[in-house]
Design a protein around this motif. Structure first.
Motif, PDB file in Angstrom:
ATOM      1  N   SER A  90      -0.733  11.924  43.506  1.00 16.16           N
ATOM      2  CA  SER A  90      -0.479  11.397  44.853  1.00 16.16           C
ATOM      3  C   SER A  90      -0.453  12.527  45.867  1.00 16.16           C
ATOM      4  O   SER A  90      -0.082  13.663  45.552  1.00 16.16           O
ATOM      5  N   LEU A  91      -0.833  12.190  47.103  1.00 16.65           N
ATOM      6  CA  LEU A  91      -0.721  13.125  48.225  1.00 16.65           C
ATOM      7  C   LEU A  91       0.612  12.891  48.925  1.00 16.65           C
ATOM      8  O   LEU A  91       0.974  11.749  49.211  1.00 16.65           O
ATOM      9  N   VAL A  92       1.326  13.960  49.184  1.00 15.29           N
ATOM     10  CA  VAL A  92       2.595  13.853  49.911  1.00 15.29           C
ATOM     11  C   VAL A  92       2.410  14.535  51.264  1.00 15.29           C
ATOM     12  O   VAL A  92       2.079  15.722  51.329  1.00 15.29           O
ATOM     13  N   ARG A  93       2.615  13.773  52.327  1.00  8.20           N
ATOM     14  CA  ARG A  93       2.393  14.306  53.670  1.00  8.20           C
ATOM     15  C   ARG A  93       3.721  14.453  54.415  1.00  8.20           C
ATOM     16  O   ARG A  93       4.695  13.744  54.139  1.00  8.20           O
ATOM     17  N   ASP A 129       5.741  27.226  47.488  1.00  6.57           N
ATOM     18  CA  ASP A 129       5.796  27.134  48.951  1.00  6.57           C
ATOM     19  C   ASP A 129       7.177  26.622  49.374  1.00  6.57           C
ATOM     20  O   ASP A 129       7.564  25.495  49.051  1.00  6.57           O
ATOM     21  N   SER A 130       7.932  27.433  50.113  1.00  6.50           N
ATOM     22  CA  SER A 130       9.284  27.052  50.518  1.00  6.50           C
ATOM     23  C   SER A 130       9.286  25.902  51.519  1.00  6.50           C
ATOM     24  O   SER A 130      10.304  25.235  51.698  1.00  6.50           O
ATOM     25  N   ALA A 131       8.121  25.641  52.156  1.00  9.64           N
ATOM     26  CA  ALA A 131       8.053  24.551  53.123  1.00  9.64           C
ATOM     27  C   ALA A 131       7.809  23.202  52.454  1.00  9.64           C
ATOM     28  O   ALA A 131       7.880  22.167  53.111  1.00  9.64           O
ATOM     29  N   ALA A 132       7.518  23.216  51.155  1.00 12.86           N
ATOM     30  CA  ALA A 132       7.274  21.977  50.424  1.00 12.86           C
ATOM     31  C   ALA A 132       8.533  21.587  49.657  1.00 12.86           C
ATOM     32  O   ALA A 132       9.435  22.399  49.429  1.00 12.86           O
ATOM     33  N   ASP A 133       8.583  20.336  49.273  1.00 14.37           N
ATOM     34  CA  ASP A 133       9.736  19.809  48.552  1.00 14.37           C
ATOM     35  C   ASP A 133       9.592  20.126  47.075  1.00 14.37           C
ATOM     36  O   ASP A 133       9.273  19.258  46.256  1.00 14.37           O
ATOM     37  N   VAL A 134       9.838  21.385  46.712  1.00 15.95           N
ATOM     38  CA  VAL A 134       9.736  21.823  45.319  1.00 15.95           C
ATOM     39  C   VAL A 134      11.027  21.467  44.593  1.00 15.95           C
ATOM     40  O   VAL A 134      12.108  21.872  45.035  1.00 15.95           O
ATOM     41  N   PRO A 135      10.965  20.698  43.513  1.00 18.81           N
ATOM     42  CA  PRO A 135      12.183  20.342  42.783  1.00 18.81           C
ATOM     43  C   PRO A 135      12.964  21.589  42.371  1.00 18.81           C
ATOM     44  O   PRO A 135      12.395  22.564  41.880  1.00 18.81           O
ATOM     45  N   GLY A 136      14.258  21.557  42.597  1.00 19.05           N
ATOM     46  CA  GLY A 136      15.096  22.705  42.274  1.00 19.05           C
ATOM     47  C   GLY A 136      15.169  23.730  43.390  1.00 19.05           C
ATOM     48  O   GLY A 136      15.965  24.673  43.307  1.00 19.05           O
ATOM     49  N   GLY A 137      14.329  23.539  44.431  1.00 21.20           N
ATOM     50  CA  GLY A 137      14.363  24.448  45.569  1.00 21.20           C
ATOM     51  C   GLY A 137      13.694  25.776  45.280  1.00 21.20           C
ATOM     52  O   GLY A 137      13.320  26.085  44.156  1.00 21.20           O
ATOM     53  N   PRO A 156       6.059  14.387  58.012  1.00 29.84           N
ATOM     54  CA  PRO A 156       6.166  13.365  59.063  1.00 29.84           C
ATOM     55  C   PRO A 156       5.048  13.432  60.089  1.00 29.84           C
ATOM     56  O   PRO A 156       4.653  12.414  60.658  1.00 29.84           O
ATOM     57  N   ASP A 157       4.515  14.630  60.331  1.00 29.57           N
ATOM     58  CA  ASP A 157       3.437  14.744  61.320  1.00 29.57           C
ATOM     59  C   ASP A 157       2.061  14.421  60.741  1.00 29.57           C
ATOM     60  O   ASP A 157       1.041  14.518  61.430  1.00 29.57           O
ATOM     61  N   GLY A 158       2.015  14.025  59.454  1.00 35.29           N
ATOM     62  CA  GLY A 158       0.765  13.645  58.824  1.00 35.29           C
ATOM     63  C   GLY A 158       0.052  14.758  58.096  1.00 35.29           C
ATOM     64  O   GLY A 158      -0.926  14.515  57.387  1.00 35.29           O
ATOM     65  N   SER A 159       0.510  15.994  58.265  1.00 36.73           N
ATOM     66  CA  SER A 159      -0.132  17.104  57.566  1.00 36.73           C
ATOM     67  C   SER A 159       0.209  17.053  56.079  1.00 36.73           C
ATOM     68  O   SER A 159       1.246  16.531  55.674  1.00 36.73           O
ATOM     69  N   LEU A 160      -0.668  17.628  55.281  1.00 30.76           N
ATOM     70  CA  LEU A 160      -0.511  17.588  53.831  1.00 30.76           C
ATOM     71  C   LEU A 160       0.519  18.607  53.375  1.00 30.76           C
ATOM     72  O   LEU A 160       0.391  19.802  53.646  1.00 30.76           O
ATOM     73  N   SER A 161       1.545  18.152  52.697  1.00 34.90           N
ATOM     74  CA  SER A 161       2.594  19.031  52.187  1.00 34.90           C
ATOM     75  C   SER A 161       2.263  19.537  50.792  1.00 34.90           C
ATOM     76  O   SER A 161       2.191  20.742  50.547  1.00 34.90           O
ATOM     77  N   HIS A 162       2.051  18.608  49.839  1.00 37.65           N
ATOM     78  CA  HIS A 162       1.801  19.016  48.462  1.00 37.65           C
ATOM     79  C   HIS A 162       1.222  17.848  47.675  1.00 37.65           C
ATOM     80  O   HIS A 162       1.123  16.728  48.184  1.00 37.65           O
ATOM     81  N   LEU A 163       0.835  18.142  46.469  1.00 37.23           N
ATOM     82  CA  LEU A 163       0.376  17.125  45.529  1.00 37.23           C
ATOM     83  C   LEU A 163       1.502  16.824  44.554  1.00 37.23           C
ATOM     84  O   LEU A 163       2.176  17.734  44.073  1.00 37.23           O
ATOM     85  N   ASP A 164       1.673  15.546  44.256  1.00 38.00           N
ATOM     86  CA  ASP A 164       2.652  15.139  43.244  1.00 38.00           C
ATOM     87  C   ASP A 164       1.881  14.562  42.065  1.00 38.00           C
ATOM     88  O   ASP A 164       1.248  13.521  42.174  1.00 38.00           O
ATOM     89  N   LEU A 165       1.936  15.263  40.941  1.00 34.69           N
ATOM     90  CA  LEU A 165       1.238  14.832  39.745  1.00 34.69           C
ATOM     91  C   LEU A 165       2.277  14.491  38.686  1.00 34.69           C
ATOM     92  O   LEU A 165       2.729  15.343  37.928  1.00 34.69           O
ATOM     93  N   ASN A 166       2.706  13.220  38.696  1.00 33.15           N
ATOM     94  CA  ASN A 166       3.716  12.739  37.751  1.00 33.15           C
ATOM     95  C   ASN A 166       4.939  13.652  37.755  1.00 33.15           C
ATOM     96  O   ASN A 166       5.369  14.131  36.711  1.00 33.15           O
ATOM     97  N   THR A 167       5.495  13.899  38.937  1.00 35.89           N
ATOM     98  CA  THR A 167       6.687  14.721  39.250  1.00 35.89           C
ATOM     99  C   THR A 167       6.382  16.208  39.359  1.00 35.89           C
ATOM    100  O   THR A 167       7.204  16.954  39.897  1.00 35.89           O
ATOM    101  N   PHE A 168       5.232  16.678  38.860  1.00 36.36           N
ATOM    102  CA  PHE A 168       4.891  18.092  39.032  1.00 36.36           C
ATOM    103  C   PHE A 168       4.352  18.295  40.447  1.00 36.36           C
ATOM    104  O   PHE A 168       3.490  17.543  40.908  1.00 36.36           O
ATOM    105  N   VAL A 169       4.844  19.313  41.119  1.00 32.66           N
ATOM    106  CA  VAL A 169       4.468  19.588  42.505  1.00 32.66           C
ATOM    107  C   VAL A 169       3.476  20.749  42.550  1.00 32.66           C
ATOM    108  O   VAL A 169       3.726  21.817  41.985  1.00 32.66           O
TER     109      VAL A 169
END
Length: 450
Positions: A410-413, A435-443, A415-428
């Motif tokens: 899945s593509l995770v965007r 990338d600290s700007a993306a929602d990386v599990p565990g921070g 709020p402004d519509g820009s692409l944040s990261h890919l989610d591949l069955n929970t793997f980011v």
């Protein structure tokens, strides 16, 4: 017909000539299939005093099993059966009713290899009701699912499954649903002229002993059919992917997937769903061997290369196990396949945005665009998990192979519509490592890289 070159034909013919002479075979036929067409046929020896032809019948033994399995898969696709169904749901009263259809198709049900009673391949068969009545606790030899254990009996049960669901004999179901649509009109339950006679060759003298041939009745789904080189060539084309509407290509691909390994530590041979599998000289082959008293046959197909190869002989034993792979090696040596020409594909701008490097933690991957909005994710440097993905209607992609087969990309965007990261069955996967700007599990550590 797309014939091979004359030099290739000569090399192929010499190989089967050596085989027929050194293995002392009454007759031997062989064929090469390329791109769905018969590309070469050769024969040695005699059948009733004449050289066997493309229309001479031989018994094909256990290649019959693959055709029975194809009807079972059609029943699955129609929703009439499920591969996880226990056979007892469809054939009550057997002492092994708990084994599943998938286990029977892949010879992992743990059943005894042969039915009770005298050697079934050399004696007249019995009705299926009588056969089932003879089964007892000893029918199960191994825990279901534990290991590969080839079982002719298992395919007798699958043939009865076909008969009960179709309301006609399994032979008629195979004929109407498989053979006739594929144009295999010379494949029959009993021999028709011209056909080879099955022989045993004396081990220490050049003399022959005719072998008996009977209707195996209940055991017939394990090896009853007779066929010709021309018909078996069409079957090789089918296994390679030319399904002619007989089976969904995805279902055929499922049959070719390894379900078990059958050669121990070597891991070069296995079994799918009604199809034997082998790895040889860089090829992944699917098909089946066949033997009955007086006859040997084998057919292999390489779906990746659209190539098939087969032999048929009227001898109880003697044909080299490597004959067909050596014929394929001759083909590769004399006429190596040209790579498919590269040509550009259409691409939407939103997909081009996805291509390029992505990082799973510190590991670098490359995302490439495939035809029909497909994607491939491959490790840069060669170590890691690679998969291809096909586009889904909801804007996600479904994994086709490798570790991520069946998983969702899945593509995770933002709020402004820009692409944040890919989610591949929970793997980011991010555009830069962790990338600290993306929602990386565990921070990501606030101090960053240092």
């Amino acid at each position: 017909m797309s014939p091979v070159l004359e030099s290739t034909a000569r090399a192929l013919l010499r190989r089967i000539a050596v085989e027929q002479a050194e293995s002392r075979l009454p007759s031997l036929t062989a064929a090469v299939v390329r791109d769905g067409r018969l590309a070469w046929f050769g024969s040695r020896g005699r059948v009733e005093g004449a050289r066997p032809t493309e229309t001479t019948q031989y018994r094909i033994g256990s290649i019959t099993k693959s055709m029975v399995a194809t009807v079972v898969m059609r029943l699955r696709d129609e929703g009439r059966v499920d591969l996880l169904d226990p056979i007892g749901k469809h054939i009550p009263g057997t002492p092994v009713g708990e084994v599943t259809l998938a286990q029977l198709l892949s010879h992992t049900a743990g059943l005894t290899a042969e039915p009770p009673g005298p050697w079934w391949e050399r004696t007249p068969g019995m009705p299926v009701e009588e056969l089932i009545g003879l089964l007892g606790p000893e029918t199960g030899r191994h825990r279901p699912g534990r290991r590969f254990h080839y079982s002719n009996l298992g395919f007798a049960l699958l043939g009865e499954l076909v008969t009960r669901h179709r309301g006609v004999s399994w032979t008629r179901a195979v004929q109407e649903e498989i053979l006739e649509p594929l144009g295999m009109c010379d494949t029959t339950p009993r021999p028709r002229a011209p056909h080879a006679t099955g022989y045993a060759v004396h081990p220490w003298a050049d003399v022959l002993l005719p072998e008996p041939e009977h209707d195996a009745v209940a055991m017939a789904p394990g090896g009853q059919l007779w066929s010709t080189p021309a018909d078996l060539a069409r079957w090789a084309a089918f296994v390679a992917g030319d399904t002619a509407g007989v089976l969904d290509p995805a279902t055929l691909a499922e049959m070719r997937e390894p379900a078990t390994v059958d050669d121990g530590d070597a891991w070069t041979g296995g079994y799918g769903l009604g199809l034997q599998l082998a790895r040889a000289n860089g090829r992944r082959l699917a098909g089946h061997t066949g033997s009955m008293p007086g006859f040997l046959a084998t057919v292999w197909a390489d779906p990746a290369d659209k190539v098939g190869v087969l032999f048929m002989a009227n001898s109880t034993s003697g044909v080299s196990r490597t004959l067909l792979t050596e014929l394929l090696a001759i083909l590769d040596e004399h006429e190596p396949r040209l790579p498919v020409e590269w040509e550009p594909i259409g691409a939407d701008a939103d997909l081009l945005e996805l291509t390029g490097p992505w990082y799973w933690g510190p590991s670098a991957y490359a995302l490439r665009l495939l035809p029909d909005r497909g994607l491939s994710l491959n490790p840069i440097g060669g170590t890691g998990r690679a998969s291809r993905f096909t586009a889904q209607a909801d804007g996600t992609w479904l994994g086709l192979d490798g570790y991520y087969a069946g998983e969702t990309l899945s593509l995770v965007r933002r709020p402004d519509g820009s692409l944040s990261h890919l989610d591949l069955n929970t793997f980011v996967f991010t555009r830069t490592p962790y990338d600290s700007a993306a929602d990386v599990p565990g921070g990501v550590d606030e101090g960053g890289w240092r």
